[in-house]
Scaffold this motif. Structure first.
Motif, PDB file in Angstrom:
ATOM      1  N   GLU A   1      12.271   5.210  -3.482  1.00  0.00           N
ATOM      2  CA  GLU A   1      11.951   4.629  -2.392  1.00  0.00           C
ATOM      3  C   GLU A   1      10.972   3.425  -2.911  1.00  0.00           C
ATOM      4  OE1 GLU A   1      12.468   3.041   1.454  1.00  0.00           O
ATOM      5  OE2 GLU A   1      13.725   4.791   0.451  1.00  0.00           O
ATOM      6  N   VAL A   2      10.195   3.900  -3.758  1.00  0.00           N
ATOM      7  CA  VAL A   2       8.987   2.793  -4.276  1.00  0.00           C
ATOM      8  C   VAL A   2       9.947   1.750  -4.967  1.00  0.00           C
ATOM      9  CG1 VAL A   2       7.257   2.711  -6.008  1.00  0.00           C
ATOM     10  CG2 VAL A   2       7.147   4.365  -4.253  1.00  0.00           C
TER      11      VAL A   2
ATOM     12  N   VAL B   1       3.110   6.188  -9.852  1.00  0.00           N
ATOM     13  CA  VAL B   1       3.752   4.942  -9.458  1.00  0.00           C
ATOM     14  C   VAL B   1       4.152   3.991 -10.886  1.00  0.00           C
ATOM     15  CG1 VAL B   1       3.678   2.807  -8.456  1.00  0.00           C
ATOM     16  CG2 VAL B   1       3.185   4.746  -7.211  1.00  0.00           C
ATOM     17  N   ARG B   2       2.792   4.165 -11.589  1.00  0.00           N
ATOM     18  CA  ARG B   2       3.102   3.410 -13.068  1.00  0.00           C
ATOM     19  C   ARG B   2       4.198   4.072 -13.842  1.00  0.00           C
ATOM     20  NH1 ARG B   2       0.909   4.677 -17.988  1.00  0.00           N
ATOM     21  NH2 ARG B   2       0.183   2.902 -19.292  1.00  0.00           N
ATOM     22  N   ARG B   3       4.375   5.260 -13.831  1.00  0.00           N
ATOM     23  CA  ARG B   3       5.429   5.760 -14.836  1.00  0.00           C
ATOM     24  C   ARG B   3       6.827   5.523 -14.227  1.00  0.00           C
ATOM     25  NH1 ARG B   3       1.365  10.075 -14.800  1.00  0.00           N
ATOM     26  NH2 ARG B   3       2.804  11.391 -13.190  1.00  0.00           N
ATOM     27  N   TRP B   4       6.811   5.633 -12.810  1.00  0.00           N
ATOM     28  CA  TRP B   4       8.131   5.592 -11.917  1.00  0.00           C
ATOM     29  C   TRP B   4       8.471   4.221 -12.637  1.00  0.00           C
ATOM     30  CZ3 TRP B   4       6.192   7.098  -6.558  1.00  0.00           C
ATOM     31  CH2 TRP B   4       5.851   8.489  -6.767  1.00  0.00           C
ATOM     32  N   ILE B   5       7.741   3.233 -12.500  1.00  0.00           N
ATOM     33  CA  ILE B   5       8.188   1.656 -12.842  1.00  0.00           C
ATOM     34  C   ILE B   5       8.519   1.512 -14.091  1.00  0.00           C
ATOM     35  CG2 ILE B   5       7.509  -0.792 -12.694  1.00  0.00           C
ATOM     36  CD1 ILE B   5       5.669  -0.009 -10.358  1.00  0.00           C
TER      37      ILE B   5
ATOM     38  N   PHE C   1       0.744  -1.187   0.059  1.00  0.00           N
ATOM     39  CA  PHE C   1       0.038   0.093  -0.101  1.00  0.00           C
ATOM     40  C   PHE C   1       0.907   1.209   0.030  1.00  0.00           C
ATOM     41  CE2 PHE C   1      -1.983   3.319   2.353  1.00  0.00           C
ATOM     42  CZ  PHE C   1      -3.220   3.504   1.588  1.00  0.00           C
ATOM     43  N   ILE C   2       0.564   2.318  -0.835  1.00  0.00           N
ATOM     44  CA  ILE C   2       1.291   3.186  -1.157  1.00  0.00           C
ATOM     45  C   ILE C   2       0.497   4.612  -0.961  1.00  0.00           C
ATOM     46  CG2 ILE C   2       3.077   4.557  -2.336  1.00  0.00           C
ATOM     47  CD1 ILE C   2       3.711   2.196  -3.963  1.00  0.00           C
ATOM     48  N   THR C   3       1.118   5.627   0.137  1.00  0.00           N
ATOM     49  CA  THR C   3       0.115   6.870  -0.146  1.00  0.00           C
ATOM     50  C   THR C   3       0.867   7.825   0.143  1.00  0.00           C
ATOM     51  OG1 THR C   3      -1.579   7.834   1.216  1.00  0.00           O
ATOM     52  CG2 THR C   3      -0.046   6.606   2.637  1.00  0.00           C
TER      53      THR C   3
END
Length: 328
Positions: A224-225, A248-252, A182-184
């Motif tokens: 960190e993610v 998050v999608r773009r980071w990955i 879970f990420i917030t």
């Protein structure tokens, strides 16, 4: 300076009485549709602007409602605000858009409410106790959208964030994924409730398979993610919001396309349904129109004295999980 166009000017142009013009502009049932159309067309041609100050003196109502947001970058605020302003207009109100550059609505931001003599406040930002008390003492109804406020002076309309979190966790278990996260980036109570629902449903899974990463909106979480995903072999991510889920999608994707292909990303709010420019992503969603109208309809009933202002709504609207096949 050009003279302001008056009702008398419209009446003179059409050779009818000022009273007839007034009734037509206020959509009186005592005036025919033909006359209303004629008056409104002439008013438009002449550039007539309604005198809201005079109307307020006559009716005691301004029809102004303050709408508070704290971000123009987050598409959730853009979608909800657009829908809210549209519904306000349909119901005969004028939305006064107010910007708060904090994560909590404080009394310093209420000037526009009282300067414009707003009849109600609708906030997408969590108000503090001082704001709640000031508005209550001033008989200004306060509606908070998307945030469950534990105060008897506040109206709120929300989705069931706890059950929404549980619903995402059930998708994790149903899909036989190995590790969840879970990420917030939110400091709100709403984030805490979604997290709790998610974690409670996954208690049986074990702590070694469930991870939590949280920070504030000003922090760059990307490194960190990515580090945690790579280290723990995460294959299922539940994000507090669709806005965060797409980041998050773009980071990955920018880090490793192979890792992206094995990860399921889920957001919250179902924003892509309302905007063609927003990436599709699995999400927990609800009707934003219902979110807005529940608050507005309650205020109209209170303003018309059909229900007491002492009756505060604590409304939870229906939601569901929308699955989207992740593009590779």
């Amino acid at each position: 300076m050009n003279k302001r166009v008056s009702m008398k000017d419209i009446a003179t142009e059409l050779n009818i009485t000022v009273d007839a013009v007034c009734k037509a502009l206020h959509d009186s049932p005592r005036i025919s549709k033909k006359t209303k159309d004629m008056v409104n067309q002439k008013a438009k041609e002449l550039g007539y602007i309604k005198n809201y100050s005079a109307s307020t003196l006559k009716t005691g109502r301004t029809n102004f409602i303050a709408v508070f947001i704290n971000s123009f970058l987050n598409p959730y605020f853009a979608v909800v605000t657009t829908k809210l302003l549209q519904q306000l207009k349909k119901k005969g109100f004028i939305g006064i858009l107010c910007f708060c550059d904090k994560h909590v609505l404080t009394a310093s931001y209420l000037q526009q409410v009282f300067t414009n003599n707003c009849e109600a406040v609708i906030s997408l930002v969590e108000p503090n106790e001082e704001v709640i008390n000031i508005l209550s003492d001033s008989n200004v109804e306060l509606y908070v959208l998307g945030i469950r406020i534990q105060n008897d002076k506040v109206n709120y309309v929300v989705s069931d964030d706890y059950e929404g979190g549980r619903l995402v966790a059930k998708e994790f278990k149903k899909g036989q994924y190995k590790k969840a996260m879970f990420i917030t980036d939110s400091l709100s109570g709403t984030s805490d409730i979604r997290e709790k629902g998610f974690l409670d449903e996954l208690k049986e899974v074990g702590n070694d398979r469930v991870f939590v990463l949280k920070d504030n909106p000003e922090t760059d979480m990307s490194k960190e993610v990515i580090k945690m995903i790579a280290r723990e072999n995460i294959d299922f991510i539940f994000c507090f919001s669709d806005y965060l889920a797409n980041k998050v999608r773009r980071w990955i994707l920018s880090f490793d396309n192979v890792i992206y292909k094995r990860i399921k990303i889920v957001g919250y709010d179902y924003i892509y349904h309302y905007s063609d420019s927003y990436d599709e992503i699995s999400s927990v969603g609800y009707s934003i129109k219902d979110l807005c109208n529940t608050a507005l309809d309650d205020f109209i009933l209170k303003r018309d004295n059909k229900i007491s202002i002492e009756n505060k709504i604590k409304k939870v609207i229906p939601f569901k999980y929308y699955n989207v096949e992740q593009s590779k």
